[in-house]
Design an enzyme around this catalytic site. Structure first.
Site, PDB file in Angstrom:
ATOM      1  N   ASP A  88       0.808  -1.227   0.000  1.00 29.39           N
ATOM      2  CA  ASP A  88       0.000   0.000   0.000  1.00 29.39           C
ATOM      3  C   ASP A  88       0.836   1.268   0.000  1.00 29.39           C
ATOM      4  O   ASP A  88       0.398   2.311   0.488  1.00 29.39           O
ATOM      5  CB  ASP A  88      -0.959   0.041   1.214  1.00 29.39           C
ATOM      6  N   LYS A 118       2.348   2.232  -5.055  1.00 20.60           N
ATOM      7  CA  LYS A 118       3.082   1.765  -6.246  1.00 20.60           C
ATOM      8  C   LYS A 118       2.251   1.933  -7.514  1.00 20.60           C
ATOM      9  O   LYS A 118       2.795   2.184  -8.581  1.00 20.60           O
ATOM     10  CB  LYS A 118       3.471   0.292  -6.083  1.00 20.60           C
ATOM     11  N   GLY A 127      -4.083  -4.327  -4.578  1.00 19.52           N
ATOM     12  CA  GLY A 127      -5.070  -3.410  -5.113  1.00 19.52           C
ATOM     13  C   GLY A 127      -4.383  -2.100  -5.405  1.00 19.52           C
ATOM     14  O   GLY A 127      -3.830  -1.482  -4.505  1.00 19.52           O
ATOM     15  N   HIS A 128      -4.334  -1.741  -6.651  1.00 15.80           N
ATOM     16  CA  HIS A 128      -3.726  -0.468  -7.011  1.00 15.80           C
ATOM     17  C   HIS A 128      -4.831   0.522  -7.301  1.00 15.80           C
ATOM     18  O   HIS A 128      -5.727   0.229  -8.085  1.00 15.80           O
ATOM     19  CB  HIS A 128      -2.880  -0.620  -8.277  1.00 15.80           C
ATOM     20  N   GLN A 177       2.559  -5.785  -3.074  1.00  9.66           N
ATOM     21  CA  GLN A 177       2.902  -5.844  -1.646  1.00  9.66           C
ATOM     22  C   GLN A 177       4.267  -5.158  -1.425  1.00  9.66           C
ATOM     23  O   GLN A 177       4.719  -4.421  -2.281  1.00  9.66           O
ATOM     24  CB  GLN A 177       2.893  -7.277  -1.111  1.00  9.66           C
TER      25      GLN A 177
END
Ligand code: IMP
Length: 424
Positions: free
Chosen positions: A12, A15, A39-40, A219
């Site tokens: 988180d 990225k 999750g981006h 991650q």
């Protein structure tokens, strides 16, 4: 020329925004680990978009998106993502899916719940651990198996037989049928069946042709299966040290390795977190930084920046530069703390303990620096940041051992200061 975007903390770090930003100059963006646990959040043409498995380069036409061997891929989630992107962009993404990559099956999610392993660690419950475990146990189903319906049915049949024997009381497992699952998988994968192939060869060819290839990590270093805060980790290698293996290229050389870190620290799930702020300050950071998970919606645990943990990440990711995100969130604080060592059993240590019990006992040793009042979201040049913000960034760079290349001062692509990031 190759660039990697790597998480320096517990995931988180932002990225997605950084990859999205860099991807417009790339020919290929490669996601190399994890699956839909990531999750981006990307703001593309003003629309907030969540991607889980397809790398953030997908938003630019002509950029190939590679899902590499190190991933575990959930075909049903991929289909949803694919359809969402087709709808948003009005065109089909150009995908290459590694034939050797393992697939997350519906039973992997069921197993995570049945075994309780997910709740003990606070996983994203996306079946990640069970899928990587099947890979290691040599009973996994791979992307290549989707290409032959009868082979797929046969493999699923033998796996489901074993699961039904092991979990006779589970109605969910009992209800799974190998032929129905095989049909569902092949129909969900239909738009991208032709994209399943030799991903290492495709990446190698792009690099040999001198194309810009961007590797996108999911991650962060502290969630690495071997070097993170085990067992409160994910099940893949999340760091630069694992990248060549995950993409199948022993000779890989990545010139630019961008370590992404927030200006503070967050983590979701369980496990020790020495600089965690549990009281009002933690609440303040969570709300100022909107710290809620993209994949699960869970509130993130928040705390001060931890240089001990970041130096550990530096050894694993070997960053040539840092991308510092969410610096704007700290605006308005009178004082900012930065952890430069831990106190353990009355001794000061500057290395990250492998023992979880030791890490849980570590008390952060803080250095305090002054904050700044100004809203910095509109700042476009490093030199225009308040002096206190620059001093904080200098302290970070010096403490982590890498120069600052990018500073993010807001969620949208324009709210980014690029400094000293030379892509050749
Ligand atoms: P899993 O990857 O779902 O097995 O979860 C294992 C641990 O990694 C849990 O603490 C999760 O919260 C954490 N985790 C997995 N993916 C992410 C991510 O993308 N961001 C932050 N934490 C993650």
């Amino acid at each position: 020329m190759a660039t990697a975007v790597l998480g320096m903390q517990w995931g988180d770090e932002g990225k997605g925004k950084i990859t999205h930003l860099l991807a417009k100059d790339a020919a290929m963006v490669v996601r190399f680990n994890g699956g839909p646990n990531a999750g981006h959040t990307v703001i593309d043409r003003g629309v907030k978009f969540g991607t889980h498995q397809i790398p953030a380069g997908v938003f630019y036409s002509g950029v190939k998106s590679v899902l590499a061997t190190g991933m575990v891929i959930d075909i049903f989630v991929l289909r949803e993502e694919y359809d969402g992107i087709v709808e948003h962009l009005g065109r089909k993404p150009e995908l290459i899916i590694a034939e050797n990559a393992h697939l997350i099956m519906p039973y992997h999610r069921i197993l995570e719940d049945l075994e309780g392993s997910g709740s003990a660690i606070g996983t994203t419950r996306r079946g990640i651990g069970p899928a990587y475990r099947d890979r290691a146990a040599r009973i996994g189903i791979r992307a290549i198996d989707l290409l032959d319906g009868s082979r797929l049915r046969e493999r699923l049949h033998s796996r489901l037989d074993a699961l039904k024997r092991a979990w006779p009381q589970s109605e969910e497992i009992a209800s799974l049928s190998a032929s129905a699952l095989a049909d569902d998988l092949r129909s969900a994968a239909e738009p991208f069946l032709a994209s399943i192939g030799d991903a290492p060869a495709a990446i190698d060819a792009a690099l040999t042709n001198g194309e810009e290839v961007l590797f996108e990590g999911a991650q962060g270093a502290l969630l690495d299966v071997d070097y993170g805060t085990y067992p409160y980790v994910t099940s893949s290698s999340t760091v630069y040290a694992g990248l060549p293996h995950a993409v199948g290229l022993g000779g890989l050389r990545v010139e630019h390795r961008l370590g992404v870190t927030k200006a503070y620290t967050t983590r979701v799930g369980e496990g020790p977190f020495p600089t965690e702020l549990t009281g009002e300050e933690g609440e303040w950071l969570r709300s100022a930084g909107a710290e809620f998970g993209v994949t699960t919606g869970r509130p993130r645990r928040c705390g001060w920046l931890d240089l001990v943990a970041l130096r550990h990440a530096t050894r694993l990711n070997a960053p040539t530069g840092l991308a510092v995100t969410k610096l704007d969130v700290l605006s308005g604080l009178e004082e900012i703390k930065i952890c430069r060592a831990y106190r353990l059993h009355d001794r000061e240590i500057t290395t990250f303990p492998a023992s979880l019990e030791d890490l849980a006992l570590c008390e952060p040793v803080y250095e305090s620096v002054s904050g700044w009042d100004d809203d910095i979201t509109g700042v476009a040049a490093y030199g225009d940041l308040p002096a206190a913000a620059r001093a904080y960034l200098d302290l970070m760079a010096e403490g982590i051992g890498a120069p600052i290349s990018i500073v993010s001062v807001g969620p949208s692509p324009e709210e980014t200061i690029i400094t000293g990031f030379d892509r050749g």
